[in-house]
Design an enzyme around this catalytic site. Structure first.
Site, mmCIF file in Angstrom:
data_model
loop_
_atom_site.group_PDB
_atom_site.id
_atom_site.type_symbol
_atom_site.label_atom_id
_atom_site.label_comp_id
_atom_site.label_asym_id
_atom_site.label_seq_id
_atom_site.Cartn_x
_atom_site.Cartn_y
_atom_site.Cartn_z
ATOM 1 N N ASP A 89 2.585 22.508 -27.664
ATOM 2 C CA ASP A 89 1.359 21.945 -28.234
ATOM 3 C C ASP A 89 1.581 21.038 -29.435
ATOM 4 O O ASP A 89 0.771 20.190 -29.740
ATOM 5 C CB ASP A 89 0.391 23.076 -28.633
ATOM 6 N N HIS A 90 2.704 21.169 -30.110
ATOM 7 C CA HIS A 90 2.849 20.454 -31.381
ATOM 8 C C HIS A 90 3.440 19.057 -31.276
ATOM 9 O O HIS A 90 3.349 18.294 -32.212
ATOM 10 C CB HIS A 90 3.717 21.264 -32.336
ATOM 11 N N ASP A 133 3.947 31.190 -35.755
ATOM 12 C CA ASP A 133 3.096 30.168 -36.335
ATOM 13 C C ASP A 133 2.162 30.864 -37.322
ATOM 14 O O ASP A 133 1.668 31.956 -37.031
ATOM 15 C CB ASP A 133 2.277 29.494 -35.223
ATOM 16 N N SER A 165 3.202 27.166 -43.718
ATOM 17 C CA SER A 165 3.525 27.491 -42.332
ATOM 18 C C SER A 165 4.602 28.558 -42.190
ATOM 19 O O SER A 165 5.213 29.006 -43.159
ATOM 20 C CB SER A 165 3.985 26.235 -41.612
ATOM 21 N N ARG A 187 7.168 27.806 -40.547
ATOM 22 C CA ARG A 187 8.300 26.942 -40.212
ATOM 23 C C ARG A 187 9.623 27.490 -40.738
ATOM 24 O O ARG A 187 9.882 27.533 -41.924
ATOM 25 C CB ARG A 187 8.039 25.580 -40.856
HETATM 26 C C1 MIC Z 1 0.976 24.331 -39.125
HETATM 27 O O1 MIC Z 1 -0.191 24.446 -38.841
HETATM 28 O O2 MIC Z 1 1.352 24.064 -40.269
HETATM 29 C C2 MIC Z 1 1.998 24.543 -38.039
HETATM 30 C C3 MIC Z 1 2.575 23.240 -37.713
HETATM 31 O O3 MIC Z 1 1.351 25.023 -36.908
HETATM 32 C C4 MIC Z 1 3.075 25.535 -38.554
HETATM 33 C C5 MIC Z 1 4.218 25.775 -37.650
HETATM 34 C C6 MIC Z 1 5.458 24.977 -37.859
HETATM 35 O O4 MIC Z 1 5.671 24.421 -38.902
HETATM 36 O O5 MIC Z 1 6.284 24.925 -36.952
HETATM 37 C C7 MIC Z 1 2.514 26.902 -38.901
HETATM 38 O O6 MIC Z 1 1.349 27.002 -39.197
HETATM 39 O O7 MIC Z 1 3.268 27.870 -38.965
HETATM 40 FE FE1 SF4 Z 2 -1.556 23.218 -34.363
HETATM 41 FE FE2 SF4 Z 2 -0.969 24.443 -36.679
HETATM 42 FE FE3 SF4 Z 2 -2.813 22.526 -36.543
HETATM 43 FE FE4 SF4 Z 2 -3.306 24.816 -35.450
HETATM 44 S S1 SF4 Z 2 -2.980 24.442 -37.607
HETATM 45 S S2 SF4 Z 2 -3.738 22.837 -34.556
HETATM 46 S S3 SF4 Z 2 -1.319 25.400 -34.666
HETATM 47 S S4 SF4 Z 2 -0.640 22.311 -36.178
#
Ligand code: MIC
Ligand code: SF4
Length: 776
Positions: A112-113, A177, A662, A664
């Site tokens: 999805d990302h 996530d 996040s 991450r």
């Molecule tokens: C976000 O909303 O910041 C993300 C991208 O979904 C991150 C995940 C990531 O950095 O891989 C999250 O929320 O953990």
């Molecule tokens: Fe995707 Fe994270 Fe944004 Fe939700 S908050 S839409 S999981 S990037």
């Protein structure tokens, strides 16, 4: 769509094992002998050995380490924003390097990302699949090999798919996530973790969590007019701040819960991440039951009804919370949060004044709705109602208006019900079912740089997050407020009281929106090719390919332990301070997204972005580090690389809530890759602190936050007392000996949060090294 997958699901692998959970809870009750909160019931009934984890006289919440067995894992990989997708990949690589053949618990992967938002769903999806083919193929083959359900690009955003397909009252799940708590909308505990924690659950290793505190949020009254669940959480974020939920579960209760739709509760739970909460949950309600039925899970609803009748799915009478927050929903006003931090909350009635006081232009450049936070049927029908009102007055949106459906099921259902056409009629561009503009995959052409404001119904608004422009001010609001304001284009427009002048000279005023939480004609699943078969059998013969010259994927090489195995003196080697980071340093600052997203599976390549938007407190500049050995300076990754080349282990000194945001994992992997062994912080965000521990980096907290400014770049830090911590001496702590550049020496006290298991990871060099050593 010619072939529809049936909406009714095989519920075998998705119904929580209520009988055994309730039996476990009985054992817990015997030990604790007091009324329990809902959060405690769910969490403690997943403890592997309650007697071992809970016995003793100490406090449990906030102190005891629990060894848990989650029931499910979900991982994201490749979608709209940068961070989430990228995290999945190294995780899979780590899993492979743990040398195991099959997942211990049902697991799903969601692409999805990595999907871009440029000119609309179809072309964006096609283009993104081509440009990320190598990564998607890798993930799909890994999923097949280990029996993981694979949700292909276009199927939707991980959290929406989990809510529609996997979440169930009373369940405990992990997701890689930070917005995994979204599933709490179905009265469960869904916790965001780094990839290495997911590896624990997938490999059947007990997953450890320090028992969170439980903050009760007591809801009374009734929401009315324009107020929505989003406004509740925006308001609460203002009260709690980005750190207020750290180490706690938010448990909502009281008469105000029952009236909220299940998806509304999911929005509230989703954004619990923004206040640092471990997760959020709600007592089982009629609306949860209806949502389960509407999404093809009647057997789960029936089982949950029974579990609820046995008292499993709500708090005991007299249960005590560590803190209680009262919210009267009748007084709740639409709220707008931002810019740059999700806790800067302003009620809409004050927002125009706030904008004026700041000297900002009274205009915004785009409105964006949807994302994992707000793309429910209720959200979409409510905004369609506003769009129809506006269309009747011949209005179209004044600014670009983008909509991201959260899943294929939502997309197909709103298309059938003429919601999509109502939005398109007033100028909306519908994007792919993916994270897109929420995670920096938004390729804007209308406004490339310069100060501007955008309004979104997303959850996070850190600098540069959406369009890569640090001057774009992102304000968070409910989808209905974003939509109504998009017809005015002005930040000061309050649709509750203001009207829009029409060419005829008349004034147009919106009526409060009304939506529908569940579709009258039921949901339709949409394109059946997106749906994986439930619990697929592992196919060990499938080959998972990583090309040796790949720029996108790289097998993770194990980190080496910094300790001398032959010595009983377990102290870290002397560490040189790379820099002292000033102020807010989220995981976005530590490992930026945008163009970097594509390197998430390649640690060497992505490490080039280490801390590139962090501010050096010595001098106040961004992405500057001092190399005291050569009296030169460079970018932060440059100097980190020099340290690595000199085999100079190093440390960081950082401010409050370091690693906010996040899950991450790269934010921990990258410093470790360059040789970082210790981070001394005023405070840490939960997921990030654990991610550091998993990668073998020691996180230490200043006992006295003023000591932060006593340490600078080039200073040498030595641990004293770590050996005692390893030896399990009661109350042992680590003192840090600082040798300044000028030779001055002093010691500062610190606190640590390392559990016995986490110390094993540190000693082994990483959690993965440790798992590998015990599995072999
Ligand atoms: C976000 O909303 O910041 C993300 C991208 O979904 C991150 C995940 C990531 O950095 O891989 C999250 O929320 O953990
Ligand atoms: Fe995707 Fe994270 Fe944004 Fe939700 S908050 S839409 S999981 S990037």
């Amino acid at each position: 769509f010619a072939t529809q997958v049936p909406l009714e699901k095989d519920c075998t692998s998705i119904t929580p094992p209520y009988n055994s959970l309730i039996q476990k809870l009985e054992r817990v009750r015997k030990i604790l002998n007091r009324p329990l909160t809902l959060a405690e019931k769910i969490l403690y009934s997943h403890i592997i050995d309650p007697e071992a984890s809970l016995s003793g006289n100490g406090r449990i919440r906030g102190e005891a380490y629990l060894q848990l067995r989650p029931e499910r894992v979900a991982m994201q990989d490749a979608s709209a924003h940068f961070k989430t997708v990228e995290e999945l990949r190294p995780f899979r690589l780590q899993f492979m390097s743990a040398g195991l053949a099959q997942c211990d618990v049902p697991t799903s992967i969601h692409c999805d990302h990595l999907i871009q938002a440029i000119d609309g769903a179809e072309s964006d999806l096609k283009r993104s699949i081509v440009s990320n083919q190598e990564v998607f193929d890798f993930l799909q083959s890994a999923a097949q090999k280990y029996g993981i359900e694979f949700w292909a690009p276009g199927s939707g955003i991980i959290h929406q798919i989990v809510l529609e397909n996997y979440a169930a009252p009373g369940m405990l799940m992990l997701g890689t996530d930070s917005h995994t708590p979204n599933a709490g909308g179905l009265g469960m505990l869904a916790i965001g973790v780094g990839g290495a924690d997911a590896v624990d659950a997938m490999t059947g290793t007990p997953w450890e969590l320090k028992a969170p505190k439980v903050i009760g949020v007591h809801l009374t009254g009734q929401m009315n007019g324009w107020a929505t669940p989003k406004d509740l959480i925006l308001h609460l974020a203002g009260k709690l701040t980005v750190r207020g939920g750290t180490g706690s579960i938010l448990e909502y209760y009281g008469p105000g819960v029952a009236a909220q739709s299940c998806t509304g509760l999911a929005t509230i739970a989703n954004m619990g991440a923004e206040v640092g909460a471990t997760t959020s949950t709600f007592p089982y309600s009629k609306n949860m039951r209806e949502y389960l039925k509407a999404t093809g899970r009647s057997p789960v609803a029936a089982a949950a009804d029974k579990a609820a009748s046995q008292g499993f799915l709500s708090a005991d009478e007299g249960a005590e919370y560590d803190d209680v927050i009262e919210i009267n929903l009748s007084e709740l006003e639409p709220t707008i949060n931002g810019p740059f931090t999700p806790d800067l909350a302003t009620p809409i009635s004050q927002f125009g004044k706030f904008v004026k006081e700041q000297g900002w232009k009274d205009e915004f450049s785009a409105g964006l709705i949807g994302s994992c936070t707000n793309s429910s049927y209720e959200d979409m029908t409510s905004v369609a109602d506003l769009a129809r009102q506006a269309k009747a007055a011949r209005l179209t949106t004044k600014v670009p208006f983008l909509c991201t459906p959260g899943s294929e099921q939502i997309r197909a259902t709103i298309e059938r019900d003429n919601v999509t056409s109502a939005l398109e009629d007033v100028g909306a561009l519908v994007l792919a079912n993916a994270c897109g503009p929420c995670i920096g995959q938004w390729k804007r052409t209308d406004q490339k740089e310069g100060e501007n404001a955008i309004l979104t119904s997303f959850n996070r608004n850190f600098k540069s997050r959406n369009d890569g422009n640090a001057k774009t001010m992102n304000f968070l609001a409910s989808p209905t407020i974003v939509t109504a304001m998009a017809f005015s284009g002005k930040l000061s427009f309050n649709p509750m009281v203001d009207s829009i002048p029409l060419p005829s000279g008349e004034e147009f005023k919106f009526k409060a929106p009304s939506g529908q939480d569940l579709p009258t004609n039921g949901f339709i699943p949409g394109d059946n090719s997106y749906y994986p078969s439930p619990s697929p059998a592992p196919r060990p013969e499938v080959e998972v390919v990583i090309k040796p010259d790949s720029q996108r994927l790289e097998v993770l090489q194990p980190f080496t332990s910094p300790f001398d195995a032959s010595s009983d003196k377990l102290e870290l080697p002397p560490l040189k301070v790379l820099l002292r980071v000033r102020g807010k340093c989220t995981t976005d600052h530590i490992s930026a997204a945008g163009p970097w997203l594509k390197y998430k599976g390649h640690l060497t390549n992505i490490s080039e972005n280490l801390l590139i938007t962090a501010i050096n407190d010595e001098g106040g500049e961004m992405n500057v580090a001092f190399d005291r050995d050569t009296n030169t300076s460079g970018t932060i990754p440059e100097v980190a690389k020099r340290f690595k080349a000199r085999q100079q282990p190093w440390a960081l000194v950082v401010d409050d809530n370091y690693g906010e945001g996040s899950a991450r994992e790269h934010a921990a992997l990258q410093p470790r890759f360059y040789g970082c062994h210790m981070i001394l912080a005023r405070s840490f965000a939960r997921i990030h602190e654990t991610n550091l521990k998993k990668q073998g980096v020691l996180p230490l907290w200043f006992t006295d936050k003023n000591d932060y400014s006593k340490i600078g770049s080039g200073d040498i830090l030595e641990t004293i007392g770590l050996s005692d911590v390893f030896a399990g001496k009661p109350d042992a702590s680590v003192t840090v000996k600082v040798t300044k550049l000028d030779g001055t020496v002093f010691e500062i006290p610190t606190k640590h949060t390392m559990s016995a298991d986490q110390l094993k990871w540190l000693k082994a060099g990483s959690a993965l090294n440790y798992i590998r050593s015990i599995k072999n």
